[in-house]
Design an enzyme around this catalytic site. Structure first.
Site, mmCIF file in Angstrom:
data_model
loop_
_atom_site.group_PDB
_atom_site.id
_atom_site.type_symbol
_atom_site.label_atom_id
_atom_site.label_comp_id
_atom_site.label_asym_id
_atom_site.label_seq_id
_atom_site.Cartn_x
_atom_site.Cartn_y
_atom_site.Cartn_z
ATOM 1 N N CYS A 1 24.785 18.672 68.499
ATOM 2 C CA CYS A 1 25.800 17.804 69.113
ATOM 3 C C CYS A 1 26.152 16.657 68.171
ATOM 4 C CB CYS A 1 25.303 17.224 70.441
ATOM 5 S SG CYS A 1 24.957 18.450 71.709
ATOM 6 N N CYS B 1 20.449 15.986 71.093
ATOM 7 C CA CYS B 1 20.801 17.308 70.545
ATOM 8 C C CYS B 1 21.334 17.184 69.118
ATOM 9 C CB CYS B 1 21.832 17.949 71.475
ATOM 10 S SG CYS B 1 22.596 19.444 70.835
#
Length: 135
Positions: A59, A56
């Site tokens: 993230c 991600c």
């Protein structure tokens, strides 16, 4: 300021590379999660938990900011969980996108934030710190 929807294929990048030691803890086993929550409860500390995934991009982009927050706020406990490593957390905590941040007192959810919004994360932490000082 984004979030990722669940994805099965992981990239090799380590979301948690900069999040180690001190007040930040990488959780790789359910037992460690329970142990840290119990420790936080006994110390009357609020937990900020980041549930993320290595593939991600949002993230990864917020990871260093999260580590800075952990260093800056020693009265809080910062935990980081990779939902691909602990897949049961996605169901247990109803994770629909990553990163998702949880604010926990005595193991109970006080608040949550979905997405890599640094300003909103800082605001929520400030509110937690205010509530902690009143209790």
């Amino acid at each position: 300021m984004g979030s990722c929807l669940p994805k099965q294929q992981a990239e090799s990048s380590d979301v948690n590379a900069k999040l180690t030691g001190g007040n930040a803890h990488i959780i790789t086993m359910t037992e460690s999660w329970k142990q840290k929550l119990a420790e936080a409860e006994s110390e009357e500390r609020i937990v900020i938990a980041k549930l993320s995934a290595s593939w991600c991009r949002p993230c990864r982009s917020i990871s260093s900011f999260y580590a800075e927050l952990a260093e800056k706020h020693p009265s809080l406990m910062f935990l980081s969980v990779d939902v691909d490593e602990l897949t049961e957390f996605s169901t247990l905590w109803n994770i629909e996108a990553t990163p998702t941040f949880f604010f926990l007192r005595n193991g109970q959810e006080m608040d949550r934030l979905v997405g890599a919004n640094k300003d909103e994360l800082q605001k929520k932490i400030n509110r937690v710190l205010i509530s902690q000082s009143k209790s």
